[in-house]
Design a protein around this motif. Structure first.
Motif, short mmCIF file in Angstrom:
data_model
loop_
_atom_site.label_atom_id
_atom_site.label_comp_id
_atom_site.label_asym_id
_atom_site.label_seq_id
_atom_site.Cartn_x
_atom_site.Cartn_y
_atom_site.Cartn_z
N TYR A 116 0.66 -0.85 0.51
CA TYR A 116 -0.03 -0.31 -0.63
C TYR A 116 0.85 1.09 -0.04
O TYR A 116 0.17 2.80 -0.15
CB TYR A 116 -0.64 0.01 1.71
CG TYR A 116 0.09 -0.14 2.71
CD1 TYR A 116 0.07 1.31 3.23
CD2 TYR A 116 -0.04 -1.42 3.45
CE1 TYR A 116 0.79 1.05 4.42
CE2 TYR A 116 0.60 -1.60 4.39
CZ TYR A 116 1.02 -0.19 4.62
OH TYR A 116 2.19 -0.18 6.67
N CYS A 117 2.28 0.67 -0.22
CA CYS A 117 2.97 2.05 0.85
C CYS A 117 3.44 3.28 -0.61
O CYS A 117 3.41 2.54 -1.89
CB CYS A 117 4.01 2.35 1.30
SG CYS A 117 5.89 3.41 1.24
N ASP A 118 3.31 4.45 -1.11
CA ASP A 118 3.61 5.38 -2.17
C ASP A 118 4.65 5.85 -1.59
O ASP A 118 5.02 7.00 -2.28
CB ASP A 118 2.12 6.10 -2.74
CG ASP A 118 2.39 7.09 -1.72
OD1 ASP A 118 2.02 6.55 -0.03
OD2 ASP A 118 0.88 7.81 -2.12
N TYR B 96 -4.92 6.06 10.63
CA TYR B 96 -5.51 6.00 9.09
C TYR B 96 -6.24 5.18 8.55
O TYR B 96 -6.20 3.86 8.66
CB TYR B 96 -3.74 5.88 8.07
CG TYR B 96 -3.24 6.84 9.32
CD1 TYR B 96 -3.08 8.09 8.63
CD2 TYR B 96 -1.26 6.85 9.66
CE1 TYR B 96 -2.07 8.94 8.81
CE2 TYR B 96 -0.80 7.10 10.07
CZ TYR B 96 -1.36 8.81 10.28
OH TYR B 96 -0.17 9.98 10.33
N THR C 51 -6.24 3.28 1.80
CA THR C 51 -6.22 3.95 0.37
C THR C 51 -5.31 3.55 -0.51
O THR C 51 -4.98 2.80 0.15
CB THR C 51 -6.02 5.27 0.81
OG1 THR C 51 -4.97 5.77 0.91
CG2 THR C 51 -7.29 5.82 1.23
N LEU C 52 -6.10 3.19 -1.65
CA LEU C 52 -5.58 2.35 -2.67
C LEU C 52 -4.24 3.51 -3.64
O LEU C 52 -5.39 3.84 -3.94
CB LEU C 52 -6.37 1.65 -3.49
CG LEU C 52 -6.57 0.79 -2.69
CD1 LEU C 52 -7.76 -0.78 -3.59
CD2 LEU C 52 -5.94 -0.33 -2.22
N GLU C 53 -3.16 3.96 -2.99
CA GLU C 53 -2.64 5.02 -3.93
C GLU C 53 -1.71 4.97 -5.56
O GLU C 53 -1.51 3.25 -5.40
CB GLU C 53 -1.38 5.34 -2.46
CG GLU C 53 -1.35 6.06 -1.77
CD GLU C 53 -2.46 7.39 -1.71
OE1 GLU C 53 -2.78 7.37 -2.73
OE2 GLU C 53 -3.52 7.41 -0.66
N PRO C 54 -2.15 5.19 -6.30
CA PRO C 54 -1.84 4.71 -7.34
C PRO C 54 -0.48 4.55 -7.29
O PRO C 54 0.43 5.06 -6.96
CB PRO C 54 -1.65 6.53 -8.63
CG PRO C 54 -2.50 7.04 -7.50
CD PRO C 54 -2.62 6.57 -5.94
N ASN C 55 -0.07 3.56 -7.98
CA ASN C 55 2.00 3.35 -8.40
C ASN C 55 2.31 2.44 -6.86
O ASN C 55 3.34 2.42 -6.67
CB ASN C 55 2.52 4.53 -8.15
CG ASN C 55 2.23 5.60 -9.30
OD1 ASN C 55 1.64 5.21 -10.77
ND2 ASN C 55 2.04 7.03 -9.80
N THR C 56 1.64 1.64 -6.14
CA THR C 56 1.36 0.74 -5.46
C THR C 56 1.27 -0.82 -6.01
O THR C 56 0.01 -0.23 -7.44
CB THR C 56 0.93 1.34 -4.08
OG1 THR C 56 -0.67 0.70 -4.31
CG2 THR C 56 1.45 2.68 -3.58
N ALA D 174 -3.20 -1.08 -5.74
CA ALA D 174 -3.40 0.21 -6.64
C ALA D 174 -3.68 -1.02 -8.50
O ALA D 174 -4.66 -1.13 -8.87
CB ALA D 174 -2.97 0.72 -7.59
N SER E 290 -13.38 17.20 2.58
CA SER E 290 -13.09 17.49 1.04
C SER E 290 -13.32 18.42 0.06
O SER E 290 -12.83 18.80 -0.45
CB SER E 290 -12.59 15.75 0.19
OG SER E 290 -11.44 15.21 0.66
#
Length: 393
Positions: free
Chosen positions: A29-31, A206, A209-214, A217, A384
């Motif tokens: 999950y780490c970006d 926390y 969340t599904l971060e891009p480029n992980t 993802a 947001s």
């Protein structure tokens, strides 16, 4: 000091961020800018502690003209997994910082640590090196969920690490994640109750969340529905409040006197100098606010830093973007911000945010009283949307 579009009457508090980029294993999950040491080293070769410390010192020396004469109120050593570095290396690092900077005598000095990277008395040795606060990446006390997250530690190691931290430090933080693959509300409650059993002064919570480029993802796991995740957060807030921890920021809960000063400085739009591979900086000057980024790849960073050239991009924050950048941070705080501080930190008149504030009040997202703006419960729940009211047209 050359002319610019802003008129800052003074400079905000200054923090120092130091990035140590290596970890044992890259979590799916780490970006963050983290690099597996086992994948980047030659077999049997040790972590390049001294070479990296040399680069950090050179990087800091090259940055000194930008912060000349300013005191540093907090230091945060993040990663990666900084606890992979030896206590002797951290001692040398903090010695270099004190030699080069005006570090406040009571400065908060935080080190990130993971339960899978310590042995008995290692945390105490970090304390003796000058670290005042430990932030432990527990994430969960459930072995199945830890495995799903790709963590290198298990429940027993997490418990041992927290117990050790409680003995070695007057204040420490636990990082906990929720809405994990396969997690139920009961699972989440069990994690929080376990965390609270150690009487932590501070917990950071926390949402996964599904971060891009992980990896996640590309190969997304099945996560709990949004309604379940909201229920988890509500239960977390109830349980922490019952134990005397206040939710003072969207993701942070603390006992009185244990708020993370370093992170508060970020959220209050303070300044920070970032050194290390991929580190970011935000620095204010009389007529402008500037952001910097350093080279990401560790070996390239070390080469460039030793040559006095670690910074790979410098951008002045456009005047039109400052209101949103300020609100993106300040509205995360439960107590909000003072209108006077907005003007001080951005150099802009209050008219630059008046339209956004009017819309936010009409929608019941903020309360404005006694010169302060704070998000309502609704504003916190729809943060947001609230922040988006201040996007430039």
């Amino acid at each position: 000091m050359r002319p610019g579009t802003l008129q800052l009457q003074g400079l905000p508090p200054l923090s120092l961020y130091i990035h140590l980029p290596w970890c044992l294993k890259k979590c799916p999950y780490c970006d963050f800018n983290s690099h597996e040491w086992s994948a980047t080293s030659e077999p049997g070769k040790a972590l390049p502690e001294q070479a990296y410390l040399d680069a950090l010192r050179a990087d800091l020396e090259a940055a000194l003209p930008l912060i000349w004469g300013r005191a540093v109120h907090s230091v945060f050593i993040g990663g990666g997994t900084p606890s992979l570095f030896s206590p002797e290396a951290i001692d040398r690092l903090l010695g270099d910082v004190r030699a080069l900077l005006r570090l406040d005598a009571d400065a908060e000095i935080t080190l990130e640590a993971n339960p899978g990277t310590f042995e008995k008395d290692r945390f105490r040795a970090f304390r003796e090196a000058g670290v005042t606060r430990l932030s432990i990446g527990v994430q969960s006390f459930n072995d199945a969920h830890l495995k799903a997250l790709g963590r290198v530690h298990d429940r027993a190691q997490a418990i041992a690490a927290v117990e050790e931290a409680a003995l070695a430090f007057d204040t420490f933080n636990l990082d906990i994640m929720y809405a994990l693959p396969g997690q139920t509300l009961a699972d989440c409650e069990a994690d929080i109750r376990t965390a609270l059993s150690f009487q932590p002064p501070h917990i950071s919570i926390y949402h996964l969340t599904l971060e891009p480029n992980t990896y996640f993802a590309k190969f997304p796991p099945t996560l709990p529905p949004d309604d379940d995740a909201y229920a988890m957060l509500d239960r977390i807030t109830e349980l922490t409040a019952a134990q005397g921890l206040e939710r003072y920021e969207v993701s942070a809960y603390a006992r009185a006197g244990h708020r993370c000063w370093h992170n508060l400085n970020y959220w209050q739009f303070g300044d920070y100098l970032g050194i290390g591979a991929g580190a970011h900086s935000k620095l204010s000057f009389a007529h402008r606010v500037v952001r910097q980024v350093r080279a990401r790849e560790p070996r390239l960073y070390m080469d460039k830093a030793r040559a006095g050239d670690a910074v790979v991009s410098v951008d002045e924050v456009a005047r039109r973007d400052l209101p949103f950048e300020y609100m993106l941070n300040a509205l995360r705080l439960r107590h909000g911000f003072e209108l006077a501080q907005f003007a001080e930190r951005t150099g802009l008149p209050l008219s630059s945010i008046q339209a956004g504030l009017d819309r936010a009040q009409q929608q019941g997202l903020v309360v404005l009283e006694h010169g302060c703006v704070r998000p309502t419960v609704r504003g916190f729940d729809f943060l947001s949307d609230l922040q988006g009211l201040f996007l430039p047209d």
